[in-house]
Design a protein around this motif. Sequence first.
Motif, PDB file in Angstrom:
ATOM      1  N   LEU A 114      -7.961   2.849  -6.786  1.00  0.00           N
ATOM      2  CA  LEU A 114      -9.019   1.975  -6.286  1.00  0.00           C
ATOM      3  C   LEU A 114     -10.203   1.919  -7.235  1.00  0.00           C
ATOM      4  O   LEU A 114     -10.786   0.858  -7.462  1.00  0.00           O
ATOM      5  CB  LEU A 114      -9.494   2.453  -4.918  1.00  0.00           C
ATOM      6  N   ALA A 165     -13.447   0.084  -1.002  1.00  0.00           N
ATOM      7  CA  ALA A 165     -12.786  -0.845  -0.089  1.00  0.00           C
ATOM      8  C   ALA A 165     -13.535  -2.167  -0.031  1.00  0.00           C
ATOM      9  O   ALA A 165     -12.958  -3.215   0.172  1.00  0.00           O
ATOM     10  CB  ALA A 165     -12.683  -0.239   1.305  1.00  0.00           C
ATOM     11  N   PHE A 175       0.860  -1.173   0.000  1.00  0.00           N
ATOM     12  CA  PHE A 175       0.000   0.000   0.000  1.00  0.00           C
ATOM     13  C   PHE A 175       0.897   1.223   0.000  1.00  0.00           C
ATOM     14  O   PHE A 175       1.499   1.561   1.000  1.00  0.00           O
ATOM     15  CB  PHE A 175      -0.907  -0.022   1.231  1.00  0.00           C
ATOM     16  N   ILE A 177       1.042   4.543   0.395  1.00  0.00           N
ATOM     17  CA  ILE A 177       0.429   5.805   0.816  1.00  0.00           C
ATOM     18  C   ILE A 177       1.496   6.892   0.815  1.00  0.00           C
ATOM     19  O   ILE A 177       1.240   8.045   1.126  1.00  0.00           O
ATOM     20  CB  ILE A 177      -0.236   5.650   2.212  1.00  0.00           C
ATOM     21  N   ILE A 236     -13.780   5.977  -2.047  1.00  0.00           N
ATOM     22  CA  ILE A 236     -12.754   5.027  -1.553  1.00  0.00           C
ATOM     23  C   ILE A 236     -13.372   4.042  -0.579  1.00  0.00           C
ATOM     24  O   ILE A 236     -13.084   2.850  -0.616  1.00  0.00           O
ATOM     25  CB  ILE A 236     -11.605   5.727  -0.795  1.00  0.00           C
ATOM     26  N   TYR A 237     -14.222   4.590   0.330  1.00  0.00           N
ATOM     27  CA  TYR A 237     -14.811   3.727   1.350  1.00  0.00           C
ATOM     28  C   TYR A 237     -15.581   2.597   0.684  1.00  0.00           C
ATOM     29  O   TYR A 237     -15.467   1.431   1.063  1.00  0.00           O
ATOM     30  CB  TYR A 237     -15.742   4.563   2.244  1.00  0.00           C
ATOM     31  N   THR A 240      -8.149   4.639   5.333  1.00  0.00           N
ATOM     32  CA  THR A 240      -7.682   5.774   4.539  1.00  0.00           C
ATOM     33  C   THR A 240      -8.855   6.635   4.081  1.00  0.00           C
ATOM     34  O   THR A 240      -8.778   7.864   4.083  1.00  0.00           O
ATOM     35  CB  THR A 240      -6.904   5.273   3.314  1.00  0.00           C
ATOM     36  N   THR A 243      -6.972  -1.237   5.740  1.00  0.00           N
ATOM     37  CA  THR A 243      -6.146  -0.055   5.510  1.00  0.00           C
ATOM     38  C   THR A 243      -6.849   0.922   4.576  1.00  0.00           C
ATOM     39  O   THR A 243      -6.834   2.128   4.782  1.00  0.00           O
ATOM     40  CB  THR A 243      -4.801  -0.463   4.908  1.00  0.00           C
ATOM     41  N   ILE A 244      -7.502   0.383   3.540  1.00  0.00           N
ATOM     42  CA  ILE A 244      -8.161   1.259   2.577  1.00  0.00           C
ATOM     43  C   ILE A 244      -9.375   1.927   3.220  1.00  0.00           C
ATOM     44  O   ILE A 244      -9.593   3.127   3.073  1.00  0.00           O
ATOM     45  CB  ILE A 244      -8.568   0.465   1.325  1.00  0.00           C
ATOM     46  N   GLY A 245     -10.157   1.145   3.968  1.00  0.00           N
ATOM     47  CA  GLY A 245     -11.309   1.731   4.651  1.00  0.00           C
ATOM     48  C   GLY A 245     -10.874   2.853   5.580  1.00  0.00           C
ATOM     49  O   GLY A 245     -11.481   3.933   5.619  1.00  0.00           O
ATOM     50  N   ASP A 256     -10.804  -4.420   2.964  1.00  0.00           N
ATOM     51  CA  ASP A 256      -9.418  -4.115   3.324  1.00  0.00           C
ATOM     52  C   ASP A 256      -9.411  -3.002   4.377  1.00  0.00           C
ATOM     53  O   ASP A 256      -9.932  -1.914   4.150  1.00  0.00           O
ATOM     54  CB  ASP A 256      -8.675  -3.656   2.075  1.00  0.00           C
TER      55      ASP A 256
END
Lengths: 377, 329
Positions: free
Chosen positions: A292, A339, A80, A82, A335-336, B105, B101-103, B99
């Motif tokens: 994503l 995920a 990841f 970031i 993004i949420y 973020t 980490t993504i949540g 995931d």
Amino acid sequence: MKKSIISILAAVISIVAGLVLGLVVVMATGSDAAISWSCFTAMLTSGFSSMAKLAKVLYQAAPLIMTGLSVGFAFKTGLFNIGAPGQYLMGAFVALVGAIQFQLSWPICIIAAMIAGALWGALPGLAKAYFNVNEVITSIMLNWIGLFIVNISLMNMPKMLPPHWVPSPIKDRTASLKYANPDGIIPKMGMDEFFGSPYINISIIIAILFAVVIYIILNRTTFGYELKACGHNRESARYAGINAKRNIILSMCIAGALSGVGGALYYLSGEADYNILKVLQANGFNGIPVALLATSNPLGIIFSALFISYIQVGGEAMQPHFATEVIDIIVSVIIYLAAFTLLTKGLLSKVIKFNDGKDANAEPKPAEKNTGKENGK
Amino acid sequence: MNILADIISATVLFAIPLLLVALGGMFSERSGIINIALDGIMIIGALLGCHTLKWLDPAVTAGNLGSQVAVMIAILVAGVAGIALSLLLAFSAINLRADQTIGGTALNMFAPAFSIVLTWAILGQGQTTMTLPTWVRIVQNNFGKEASGTFGDMLVFKSLYATHFLCIILFAAAVILLYKTKFGLRLRACGEHPQAADSVGINVYKMRYAGVMISGFLGGIGGMSFVFAVGGFQSEVAGYGFLALAVMIFGNWKPWSILGAAFFFSFFRVIGNYASSIPFMPKLSNVEGVTTYLWPSIPYVVTVILLILTSKRSRAPKAEGIPYDKGQR
């Protein structure tokens, strides 16, 4: 084919949900519903409202494609990244120093930015490979450290600041390339006249080329296959004789290089000066939603970057009634939801399977079962 | 002498948010969920806490409400706000097995943006800075004493807030909860081997929800205490949520070690802030931007170095970051 349709559908669902929540926020926080609505529609249509706006969408999409590729490439290899904002910043810094301080021409500046980004990306890769330190924490720390290094360096490089080139009291940003070094500006090839906007240049073409190259590396080379194998299961990759440590470092290097180029593409346009502020650039973070949304597919990233760039240009149309951060809210919802695309994808594939269940013959079914199992994990 | 009092009281002041948030991260990770959203949780807690203080301000200045009662209400609001945001993470990570980490973020991106939009809506266009009312700080007057200016007086009252006392209580509660109760044992089991925990009748989903919600509560309060430490709120916490995660890792997911780590990190942060007034630090007067950019980078650099140096003895909960699937035993 069906798999990619499902991916696109899942992305569209995330986007729609994000926009709906954006609308709710705008309606709830605005004082007048009519103004809120007109701001929201302005945000949605602004990008296509004129050729000049479209030019801005394309200009801002180029660095987003690069940071999206950076994050997506790392995802494919199980990391990841970031740290994209830090690598982006390092690329921007080195490109600007090359262009202004050393008066180099733009291709050399881009290559320098690539190396800088790769080195900054290698640091969390090294820490992960040799010391097993979580790359997320180190990357975030390195973002801040990079910001401090860049800012303090620029403040102490008088040749980088406007007063050296034009009589000007401004010292909180880098000198404009138009005065400092026209050779350092990425060529526009007449596109600026066509679009009627100074923002557009060939950076979008460069970024698309990078996307194609990354696609080929990931899908058509042994090297890409090894990297993906490490991403799927590090232990079994090692069992198969793949050097996992080397691959972690290499993929972080490549990811960093891509972000670094992104920073160079943005700042070598001649239209953007680096502002010495205690704020990390949003273009780096926005690589995460870009990647994503496209489920890390390098070609999909081109389109998702165009979309994110489009709503960002739209966000400017919402001022002064609303803060442009409304766009960040929309993106964060996207993004949420992304995920748990696995879930939406699972649901979608059930629906689609149900629809074409009649004409499907026996052969594709085992393949579907396989993907189902993967999703279940 | 005064500078020594300043440094000590500032170290304590900045250690509090780090300690609270790191303890929050510990509960979440011990239950098996990586909570990278702590930064966002701090921001949401600080945001709603600050707005509560602003809302209570007229009542306090009119003398209808005790100042420290108002502070406690704000702290409670901050904690509840943190729980609310953490539930979003829990839902995606536990129920949807997304995931983590993504949540997290996504929530980290949401929180500052939401904070700016909300602050605009309440304070007016372009307004993003929230200042603290002066009555928040505990001063000598609260104890019916006069400011005397002695060393002890400087040390205690330079920057004393309700979170100082609350932090001691919460730390003790955290230690007891984690090590001396059935709940703590079960929580730790879920972070080490959820399948085994499930097989003896522990509801893994519930325990993980509890872990994440505790981290939301502590993270929200940590956000409020961060605002007390810096004296205002601008929709950001300067990456403190991430520093707290580093503190947690450095503290090896154990409360007492985290306590030490929090003070250690805070000390470096304070050194960074006070560097220009500490006699033995180099002055570097011919370099620009030293106080704004060079010294403040110290805690971040120290974090990276320490993470690398201590990685060998670091032992994370075994099942952290892995979604628990009941059907997969």
